[in-house]
Write an enzyme that holds these catalytic residues in place. Structure first.
Site, PDB file in Angstrom:
ATOM      1  N   PHE A 117       0.853  -1.184   0.000  1.00  0.00           N
ATOM      2  CA  PHE A 117       0.000   0.000   0.000  1.00  0.00           C
ATOM      3  C   PHE A 117       0.894   1.241   0.000  1.00  0.00           C
ATOM      4  CE2 PHE A 117      -4.619   0.545   0.610  1.00  0.00           C
ATOM      5  CZ  PHE A 117      -5.047  -0.721   0.316  1.00  0.00           C
ATOM      6  N   GLN A 231      -8.472  14.123   3.049  1.00  0.00           N
ATOM      7  CA  GLN A 231      -7.692  13.296   2.128  1.00  0.00           C
ATOM      8  C   GLN A 231      -8.395  13.106   0.790  1.00  0.00           C
ATOM      9  OE1 GLN A 231      -6.791   8.817   2.810  1.00  0.00           O
ATOM     10  NE2 GLN A 231      -4.857   9.903   2.849  1.00  0.00           N
ATOM     11  N   HIS A 233      -8.209  10.811  -2.404  1.00  0.00           N
ATOM     12  CA  HIS A 233      -7.635   9.555  -2.883  1.00  0.00           C
ATOM     13  C   HIS A 233      -7.339   9.725  -4.369  1.00  0.00           C
ATOM     14  CE1 HIS A 233      -7.328   5.326  -3.950  1.00  0.00           C
ATOM     15  NE2 HIS A 233      -7.416   4.970  -2.683  1.00  0.00           N
ATOM     16  N   LEU A 243     -14.670   4.429  -5.577  1.00  0.00           N
ATOM     17  CA  LEU A 243     -13.251   4.222  -5.317  1.00  0.00           C
ATOM     18  C   LEU A 243     -12.683   3.040  -6.106  1.00  0.00           C
ATOM     19  CD1 LEU A 243     -10.822   5.015  -3.437  1.00  0.00           C
ATOM     20  CD2 LEU A 243     -11.491   3.051  -2.073  1.00  0.00           C
ATOM     21  N   GLU A 246      -6.425   1.506  -3.700  1.00  0.00           N
ATOM     22  CA  GLU A 246      -4.974   1.640  -3.840  1.00  0.00           C
ATOM     23  C   GLU A 246      -4.321   0.272  -4.077  1.00  0.00           C
ATOM     24  OE1 GLU A 246      -3.262   4.825  -1.465  1.00  0.00           O
ATOM     25  OE2 GLU A 246      -2.055   3.292  -0.508  1.00  0.00           O
ATOM     26  N   ARG A 277      -0.876   9.227  -0.471  1.00  0.00           N
ATOM     27  CA  ARG A 277      -1.986   9.769  -1.258  1.00  0.00           C
ATOM     28  C   ARG A 277      -1.904  11.265  -1.506  1.00  0.00           C
ATOM     29  NH1 ARG A 277      -6.665   6.028   1.566  1.00  0.00           N
ATOM     30  NH2 ARG A 277      -5.926   4.142   0.516  1.00  0.00           N
ATOM     31  N   HIS A 346     -12.057  11.485   0.104  1.00  0.00           N
ATOM     32  CA  HIS A 346     -12.104  10.094   0.539  1.00  0.00           C
ATOM     33  C   HIS A 346     -12.053   9.888   2.046  1.00  0.00           C
ATOM     34  CE1 HIS A 346     -11.370   5.801   0.481  1.00  0.00           C
ATOM     35  NE2 HIS A 346     -10.216   5.943   1.084  1.00  0.00           N
ATOM     36  N   ARG A 381      -3.293  10.464   6.126  1.00  0.00           N
ATOM     37  CA  ARG A 381      -3.361   9.064   6.545  1.00  0.00           C
ATOM     38  C   ARG A 381      -2.758   8.170   5.472  1.00  0.00           C
ATOM     39  NH1 ARG A 381      -7.183   4.585   5.427  1.00  0.00           N
ATOM     40  NH2 ARG A 381      -8.356   5.941   4.053  1.00  0.00           N
TER      41      ARG A 381
HETATM   42  C1  LIG Z   1     -14.931   3.352  -0.497  1.00  0.00           C
HETATM   43  C2  LIG Z   1     -14.012   3.294   0.675  1.00  0.00           C
HETATM   44  C3  LIG Z   1     -13.004   2.349   0.715  1.00  0.00           C
HETATM   45  C4  LIG Z   1     -12.125   2.294   1.799  1.00  0.00           C
HETATM   46  N1  LIG Z   1     -11.141   1.335   1.815  1.00  0.00           N
HETATM   47  C5  LIG Z   1     -10.318   1.251   2.903  1.00  0.00           C
HETATM   48  C6  LIG Z   1      -9.327   0.220   2.988  1.00  0.00           C
HETATM   49  O1  LIG Z   1      -9.178  -0.630   2.112  1.00  0.00           O
HETATM   50  N2  LIG Z   1      -8.530   0.186   4.089  1.00  0.00           N
HETATM   51  C7  LIG Z   1      -8.658   1.101   5.106  1.00  0.00           C
HETATM   52  O2  LIG Z   1      -7.933   0.996   6.090  1.00  0.00           O
HETATM   53  N3  LIG Z   1      -9.599   2.070   5.037  1.00  0.00           N
HETATM   54  C8  LIG Z   1     -10.426   2.159   3.974  1.00  0.00           C
HETATM   55  N4  LIG Z   1     -11.379   3.150   3.935  1.00  0.00           N
HETATM   56  C9  LIG Z   1     -11.580   3.992   5.125  1.00  0.00           C
HETATM   57  C10 LIG Z   1     -12.330   3.195   6.174  1.00  0.00           C
HETATM   58  O3  LIG Z   1     -13.134   2.251   5.557  1.00  0.00           O
HETATM   59  C11 LIG Z   1     -13.194   4.084   7.055  1.00  0.00           C
HETATM   60  O4  LIG Z   1     -12.443   5.152   7.573  1.00  0.00           O
HETATM   61  C12 LIG Z   1     -13.777   3.276   8.217  1.00  0.00           C
HETATM   62  O5  LIG Z   1     -14.401   2.106   7.745  1.00  0.00           O
HETATM   63  C13 LIG Z   1     -14.745   4.104   9.036  1.00  0.00           C
HETATM   64  O6  LIG Z   1     -15.383   3.265   9.952  1.00  0.00           O
HETATM   65  P1  LIG Z   1     -16.160   3.797  11.204  1.00  0.00           P
HETATM   66  O7  LIG Z   1     -16.470   2.640  12.062  1.00  0.00           O
HETATM   67  O8  LIG Z   1     -15.439   4.935  11.806  1.00  0.00           O
HETATM   68  O9  LIG Z   1     -17.527   4.419  10.621  1.00  0.00           O
HETATM   69  P2  LIG Z   1     -18.455   4.035   9.373  1.00  0.00           P
HETATM   70  O10 LIG Z   1     -18.244   2.681   8.863  1.00  0.00           O
HETATM   71  O11 LIG Z   1     -18.372   5.170   8.426  1.00  0.00           O
HETATM   72  O12 LIG Z   1     -19.877   4.016  10.056  1.00  0.00           O
HETATM   73  C14 LIG Z   1     -20.512   5.159  10.576  1.00  0.00           C
HETATM   74  C15 LIG Z   1     -21.683   4.682  11.374  1.00  0.00           C
HETATM   75  O13 LIG Z   1     -22.276   5.763  12.073  1.00  0.00           O
HETATM   76  C16 LIG Z   1     -23.679   5.721  11.948  1.00  0.00           C
HETATM   77  N5  LIG Z   1     -24.170   7.095  12.097  1.00  0.00           N
HETATM   78  C17 LIG Z   1     -23.701   8.222  11.522  1.00  0.00           C
HETATM   79  N6  LIG Z   1     -24.419   9.290  11.922  1.00  0.00           N
HETATM   80  C18 LIG Z   1     -25.366   8.823  12.781  1.00  0.00           C
HETATM   81  C19 LIG Z   1     -26.410   9.434  13.512  1.00  0.00           C
HETATM   82  N7  LIG Z   1     -26.656  10.743  13.446  1.00  0.00           N
HETATM   83  N8  LIG Z   1     -27.193   8.634  14.277  1.00  0.00           N
HETATM   84  C20 LIG Z   1     -26.977   7.291  14.356  1.00  0.00           C
HETATM   85  N9  LIG Z   1     -25.997   6.672  13.670  1.00  0.00           N
HETATM   86  C21 LIG Z   1     -25.196   7.437  12.899  1.00  0.00           C
HETATM   87  C22 LIG Z   1     -23.915   5.110  10.587  1.00  0.00           C
HETATM   88  O14 LIG Z   1     -25.181   4.521  10.524  1.00  0.00           O
HETATM   89  C23 LIG Z   1     -22.801   4.059  10.545  1.00  0.00           C
HETATM   90  O15 LIG Z   1     -23.209   2.879  11.188  1.00  0.00           O
HETATM   91  C24 LIG Z   1     -12.265   3.216   2.860  1.00  0.00           C
HETATM   92  C25 LIG Z   1     -13.281   4.162   2.832  1.00  0.00           C
HETATM   93  C26 LIG Z   1     -14.128   4.229   1.740  1.00  0.00           C
HETATM   94  C27 LIG Z   1     -15.173   5.311   1.727  1.00  0.00           C
END
Ligand SMILES: Cc1cc2nc3c(=O)[nH]c(=O)nc-3n(C[C@H](O)[C@H](O)[C@H](O)COP(=O)(O)OP(=O)(O)OC[C@H]3O[C@@H](n4cnc5c(N)ncnc54)[C@H](O)[C@@H]3O)c2cc1C
Length: 567
Positions: A117, A231, A233, A243, A246, A277, A346, A381
């Site tokens: 990566f 960030q 991407h 997306l 990477e 990135r 991203h 990041r």
């Molecule tokens: C397309 C994509 C690909 C990625 N690929 C990678 C990768 O390969 N490797 C890597 O390390 N990172 C990757 N990332 C980054 C990483 O996936 C995210 O930063 C990470 O998954 C975020 O997880 P989280 O648990 O913080 O929140 P999220 O998974 O974003 O979840 C947010 C949660 O909060 C809840 N929520 C939000 N607001 C409210 C509210 N007002 N009331 C109640 N619930 C609420 C939503 O329902 C959801 O359940 C990627 C990101 C994207 C967008």
């Protein structure tokens, strides 16, 4: 309603925290997971490429290398004690997921496989082909369902935190199915609502990724940190913005300009496509601005990601999801055609300010995952560090919030008036009031302003204008919800999301305007150099009724003094 621990968000961080809170209390604490989507629709499901950890020190990788890569990647804004904790905790999470049933991809010898990566000096991203987030989420959700003490409130939208004398007391949430507002009383809370999400028009986030979680914590008195660092991407599929991981470059893919030239040799001669990135995105943007982009049919200039150089069988297996996305959404088969790509919003390095254990300055309130700024990501990041950050701090905050709940009883009184005030704000103030301006227009204008005034490159003049435009949107009497029904009123929740977006937009631009230097993802044309003398510090953003107020805090530096980043 009453629970010991309430977790807002059901992505990787929220689920990992719920399991840990259950484990340390042996299922004795009642844990609520409040999530505005269904669990398996959290953005984490779409993580594609990998999850970083040092697994094989005997083969050449080392903790020190992962630590230094992360600090250098962050442009020296990461807190070095947090990075140290992070890197040392990461392998345990990979093995833990393995024990819970995660189908990690394998090497020939049967051990967990890892891929390259950007910005990492060793291939240390564990993966499950190119659907890593989906399998991690499935594994955690399966595991969480085994605990009877965890209650899932799916499609419940949290609208505010109830905080009294700087102590967390509970929260309010709309049950979307009925439209009822509930007050949930709890001893401790973890905000795991993900990043600020779709603040830009061209973005990889799901449409439900919006900054409402950040905004409610901020309004309750928890400062946000380092919000100017967004960030981009390098490879968003044109024109949808979906997306292209990477890992496509990690598996050997290359980037070309309109002249079919591997332009990265001019920007990052050693690391080329696998530079971090911020550097690759700026290089691509420069190529496009200097006329070496390809004019797309929709007027969107792009460059090429060439995966035809990868052995077809490997591409079909390792990047099956990417191939499917390209075929279905762009009519392109990457086995024999180049993919049109351009940089895309991203990830947010900033988030709710916490200490290295994820605790916010509000007693009883923690933050984890992309919503938190611990900070290990600093100004930029590294890919594959976020999913593992969610797991590590899901565990740490889950344990801390549970211990706090075991040691502290419910307070004898509950500030019911705060919940009543919120009820009035939403049902009397918003619902059924025809807006004088369409809120979706406000959202579009907000996103366009961010896209044109606070993107990869920034300068004072353009940001002052952007800030003026956003403040104008803030003043508009758009806060009305035409739809007056109660059941599944997404018009109502959208307006709450848009209110958060406009406010967080103001925060991002305000913080970016103040930071008069270039560092990591924050590239100012008028201040092109990093300035460690004046700006080796975190931005803290505090809520006031008049608008965001900024202060600065030192970066924790242990071993590694800032040096020039070369790749
Ligand atoms: C397309 C994509 C690909 C990625 N690929 C990678 C990768 O390969 N490797 C890597 O390390 N990172 C990757 N990332 C980054 C990483 O996936 C995210 O930063 C990470 O998954 C975020 O997880 P989280 O648990 O913080 O929140 P999220 O998974 O974003 O979840 C947010 C949660 O909060 C809840 N929520 C939000 N607001 C409210 C509210 N007002 N009331 C109640 N619930 C609420 C939503 O329902 C959801 O359940 C990627 C990101 C994207 C967008």
């Amino acid at each position: 309603m009453e629970h010991d621990v309430v977790i807002v968000g059901s992505g990787l961080a929220g689920l990992r925290a719920a399991i840990e809170a259950s484990r340390v209390s042996r299922g004795r604490l009642s844990v609520a997971v409040v999530t505005k989507t269904q669990v398996m629709r959290s953005h984490s499901v779409s993580a594609e490429g990998g999850t970083a950890a040092v697994l094989y020190p005997e083969e050449g990788d080392s903790f020190e290398s992962h630590i230094y890569d992360t600090i250098k990647g962050s442009d020296f804004l990461a807190d070095q004690n947090a990075v140290e904790l992070f890197v040392h905790s990461a392998p345990r999470e990979i093995i833990q997921l393995e024990h819970w049933g995660m189908p990690w991809a394998r090497r020939e010898d049967g051990r967990i496989a890892q891929r390259a990566f950007g910005g990492m000096s060793y291939p240390r991203a564990c993966f499950a082909e190119d659907k890593v987030g989906f399998f991690e989420m499935q594994t955690l959700y399966d595991t969480a369902l085994k605990w009877d003490n965890i209650a899932f409130y799916q499609e419940w939208f949290a609208t505010s935190l109830i905080v009294e004398e700087n102590r967390f007391r509970g929260l309010t949430a709309i049950e979307m199915k009925t439209g009822e507002l509930h007050a949930i009383k709890a001893k401790s809370c973890i905000i795991a609502t993900g990043g600020a999400g779709r603040m830009y028009t061209f973005a990889t986030f799901g449409h439900s990724s919006t900054p409402d979680g950040l905004y409610i914590a901020y309004k309750a008195g928890a400062p946000l940190k380092d919000m100017e660092f967004v960030q981009f991407h390098p490879t968003g599929l044109v024109p949808s913005g979906i997306l292209i991981t990477e890992a496509a470059r990690g598996e050997g893919g290359i980037l070309l300009n309109a002249k079919e030239e591997r332009f990265l040799k001019r920007y990052a001669p050693q690391k080329m496509e696998l530079a971090p990135r911020d550097i690759v995105s700026r290089a691509m943007y420069t190529e496009i601005l200097e006329g070496r982009g390809v004019e797309g049919p929709d007027g969107m200039s792009h460059l090429w990601l060439d995966l035809t150089v990868i052995e077809p069988e490997k591409l079909k297996r390792r990047l099956a999801g990417i191939r499917e996305i390209c075929v279905k959404l762009a009519g392109i088969d990457p086995v024999n055609e180049k993919i049109p790509v351009r940089p895309v919003a991203h990830y947010y390095m900033g988030g709710i300010h916490t200490n290295i254990y994820g605790a916010t300055p509000i007693t009883g309130l923690w933050a984890a995952g992309e919503a938190a700024c611990i900070s290990i990501n600093g100004a930029n990041r590294l890919g594959s560090n976020s999913t593992i950050e969610c797991l590590v701090w899901g565990r740490i905050t889950g344990e801390a919030a549970a211990k706090y709940a075991m040691e502290n009883g419910f307070s004898s009184s509950f500030p019911t008036e705060q919940a009543e005030k919120e009820e009035k704000r939403i049902f009397d103030g918003l619902l059924g009031k025809a807006p004088r301006i369409n809120p979706y227009e406000v959202k579009k204008k907000m996103q366009r302003t961010m896209e044109s005034h606070c993107h990869i490159y920034r300068d004072e003049k353009s940001m002052i204008e952007g800030l003026r435009m956003i403040r104008e949107l803030k003043q508009l009497p758009y806060m009305g919800v035409e739809d007056s029904s109660r059941a599944y009123n997404t018009n109502l929740t959208n307006v709450l999301e848009i209110e958060a977006m406009v406010n967080v937009g103001e925060i991002i631009v305000t913080a970016a305007l103040q930071r008069r230097e270039s560092r990591g993802a924050h590239a100012r044309r008028d201040y092109p150099k990093r300035d460690d003398q004046n700006w080796l510090s975190h931005t803290l953003i505090h809520y006031t009724v008049e608008g965001p107020e900024l202060s600065y805090a030192p970066v924790h530096i242990d071993k590694y003094q800032p040096v020039e980043r070369k790749y």
